[in-house]
Write a protein that holds these residues in place. Structure first.
Motif, PDB file in Angstrom:
ATOM      1  N   ARG A  80     -73.866  -1.768 -83.408  1.00 18.72           N
ATOM      2  CA  ARG A  80     -74.402  -2.994 -83.998  1.00 18.72           C
ATOM      3  C   ARG A  80     -75.468  -2.715 -85.054  1.00 18.72           C
ATOM      4  O   ARG A  80     -75.834  -3.606 -85.818  1.00 18.72           O
TER       5      ARG A  80
ATOM      6  N   LEU B 103     -72.594  -9.578 -79.074  1.00 19.62           N
ATOM      7  CA  LEU B 103     -71.802  -8.353 -78.895  1.00 19.62           C
ATOM      8  C   LEU B 103     -72.321  -7.478 -77.771  1.00 19.62           C
ATOM      9  O   LEU B 103     -71.613  -6.567 -77.328  1.00 19.62           O
TER      10      LEU B 103
ATOM     11  N   ALA C  68     -75.526  -9.652 -83.070  1.00 21.62           N
ATOM     12  CA  ALA C  68     -75.754  -8.509 -82.171  1.00 21.62           C
ATOM     13  C   ALA C  68     -75.914  -8.932 -80.713  1.00 21.62           C
ATOM     14  O   ALA C  68     -75.421  -8.259 -79.803  1.00 21.62           O
TER      15      ALA C  68
ATOM     16  N   MET D 275     -79.936  -4.935 -86.929  1.00 20.01           N
ATOM     17  CA  MET D 275     -78.579  -5.028 -86.403  1.00 20.01           C
ATOM     18  C   MET D 275     -77.805  -6.129 -87.123  1.00 20.01           C
ATOM     19  O   MET D 275     -78.370  -6.931 -87.878  1.00 20.01           O
TER      20      MET D 275
END
Length: 505
Positions: free
Chosen positions: A397, A375, A372, A368
């Motif tokens: 991601r 997020l 990540a 990712m």
């Protein structure tokens, strides 16, 4: 002089004994034909013939190979290897048969079939080795340590190939054993659901008997399977439809004496009676019959998480992990270069919980974007994972390289270092995040009794496609019934799951 003809009760007689609204049994055309030996179906006997022929063929070919190679000739003469070839052939056939490896009841299902073959091979090697030791015959050594192990490996592979063939046919609805499910409507519904989910087991429930002769909500069926009677006319229903299996689920109305009488009534009907003890997900080495004054009691031992077997598992884990790291070193370097070229660090470290709930840093190849974790909070509304899991089939991601790595589980390879250092095992439950474990039920907490694994029953049964309840159930099944044979089966199936990429995202 003609013998007495076999007669069966008429359909009218049966329907008269059934409760109002219950499915009427229609006699089948095959009733007047005699049952086959041991009441097995034709496909079962064909399958057994193929297994026996294959086993004997492998043994004969192995012995011929030893004879052609001149194993054991030495100073004992040029014909010694052929004498040994004949002796090994007879010995191996006798040992495999003695260990019940050709018992039709274990063919095509479970690990018991492979276990019996293994016991037969080991028995043959031990007997030949003891004979060689007793008579100081060094000529048997290449047979004990070479030919017989090869015969065992090829035999197991042949059995596996035949089983795969049967499983393919079972997915098409062929090579199935007809089952009469007996019990309450709810317990019977559970059995029907499981047999439909696991078609490879070879069971198809085609009839139901309940205490009152009715299904769920008073209907005359359970999950589209007709109710063919109540407990009183159960033997009559079996005689008409010739079920291969009568599966008795936990039923308060079936007292021990009545269950015993039912077993007597089913004798000679061609049906095998199977009783569900009501101990879900507990089987194999933990169940033992302990008779007390003739009363068979089912003794359930605690799951073994220590001892020689666990030491052996640790040795195998670390040995295999170290070997795989060396073998896959070019692949690991190639993946690392690809990830580095995509930008960002090569490895992703995350705290997971291991055996006993102890945290450890799990290592994976980064699949990712770098931020990540930050997020993730923005994507919670799009979560497709079950229970406390966070999963998305199309996670934004995931990088381009990461999608390919996830497809074939290459991002999991660095976990071999976790196995090598002892924080993980090759096979075990999925290692949870600390926040996931905080929401565990008492049942799910049992997943932490053993080391987490790189693969497990969840991996070979669908991975991300599984529901949370199903993944917990599979992990608990592993924890409750762990064995080295189960580990070997899971590792073998993992290869197929990784190659096909089932449920990986």
């Amino acid at each position: 002089m003609a013998g007495p003809s076999r007669t069966s009760p008429s359909a009218d007689t049966v329907s008269a004994t059934l409760p109002l609204g219950v499915h009427k049994i229609t006699p089948k055309t095959h009733l007047d034909r005699p049952l086959e030996p041991q009441h097995a179906s034709r496909w079962e006997w064909r399958y057994k013939t193929a297994v026996v022929t294959g086993d004997i063929g492998v043994i004969v070919l192995g012995a011929l190979a030893g004879g052609l190679l001149g194993l054991g000739n030495g100073s004992t003469g040029v014909w010694a290897s052929w004498y040994l070839a004949g002796a090994v052939t007879l010995l191996m056939v006798a040992c495999v048969a003695t260990c019940g490896a050709w018992d039709i009841r274990v063919l095509g299902q479970g690990s018991e079939e492979f276990g019996r073959v293994l016991r037969g091979v080991v028995l043959g090697a031990v007997v030949l080795g003891l004979v060689g030791l007793a008579f100081e015959l060094t000529a048997v050594r290449p047979w004990v340590f070479g030919i017989i192990p090869v015969i065992g490996i090829v035999t197991e592979l042949l059995r596996y190939g035949l089983r795969r063939m049967v499983h393919r046919r079972r997915r098409q609805g062929r090579c199935m054993r007809t089952v009469l499910a007996v019990g309450t409507a709810s317990s019977v519904a559970e059995l029907i659901t499981r047999t439909r989910r696991a078609k490879y087991s070879g069971w198809t429930v085609t009839g139901v008997c309940t205490p009152d002769g009715r299904g769920l909500d008073g209907e005359n069926h359970v999950l589209d399977v007709p109710v063919v009677g109540d407990l009183d006319n159960l033997p009559l229903a079996v005689g008409l439809d010739q079920y291969r299996v009568v599966a008795v689920t936990p039923t308060p109305e079936l007292a021990p004496k009545r269950l015993h009488r039912l077993a007597w009534e089913l004798e000679g009907s061609g049906a095998e009676m199977v009783v569900d003890p009501g101990l879900m997900e507990i089987a194999g080495p933990r169940l033992h019959v302990a008779p007390v004054d003739g009363l068979p009691l089912l003794r359930v031992t605690e799951p073994a998480f220590t001892g020689i077997a666990r030491v052996l598992k640790t040795v195998v884990d670390r040995t295999v992990a170290g070997t795989l790291i060396l073998m896959l070193l070019p692949v690991l370097l190639a993946v690392a270069i690809a990830i580095k070229a995509d930008g960002g660090p090569v490895f992703f470290r995350q705290v997971r919980l291991g055996q006993g709930g102890r945290p450890f840093p799990m290592v994976k190849f980064r699949s990712m974007v770098v931020n990540a974790e930050r997020l993730r909070s923005d994507l919670l509304t799009a979560n497709e994972g079950a229970g406390p899991l966070f999963k998305m089939a199309r996670d934004p991601r995931v990088t381009a390289v990461g999608a390919w790595l996830r497809r074939y589980s290459l991002d999991e390879l660095p976990q071999l270092f976790n196995v090598l250092t002892g924080s993980m095992s090759l096979v075990g439950p999925r290692p949870p995040l600390p926040e996931e474990a905080r929401g565990y039920t008492p049942e799910a907490q049992r997943r932490l009794l053993v080391k987490p694994g790189m693969t497990g029953l969840w991996q070979v049964s669908g991975r991300s496609d599984l529901s949370w309840e199903e993944s917990v159930r599979l992990d608990l099944r592993y924890v409750e019934n762990w064995s080295m044979a189960l580990d070997a089966m899971i590792l073998w199936k993992t290869i197929g799951a990784v190659v096909t990429g089932r449920g990986a995202y």
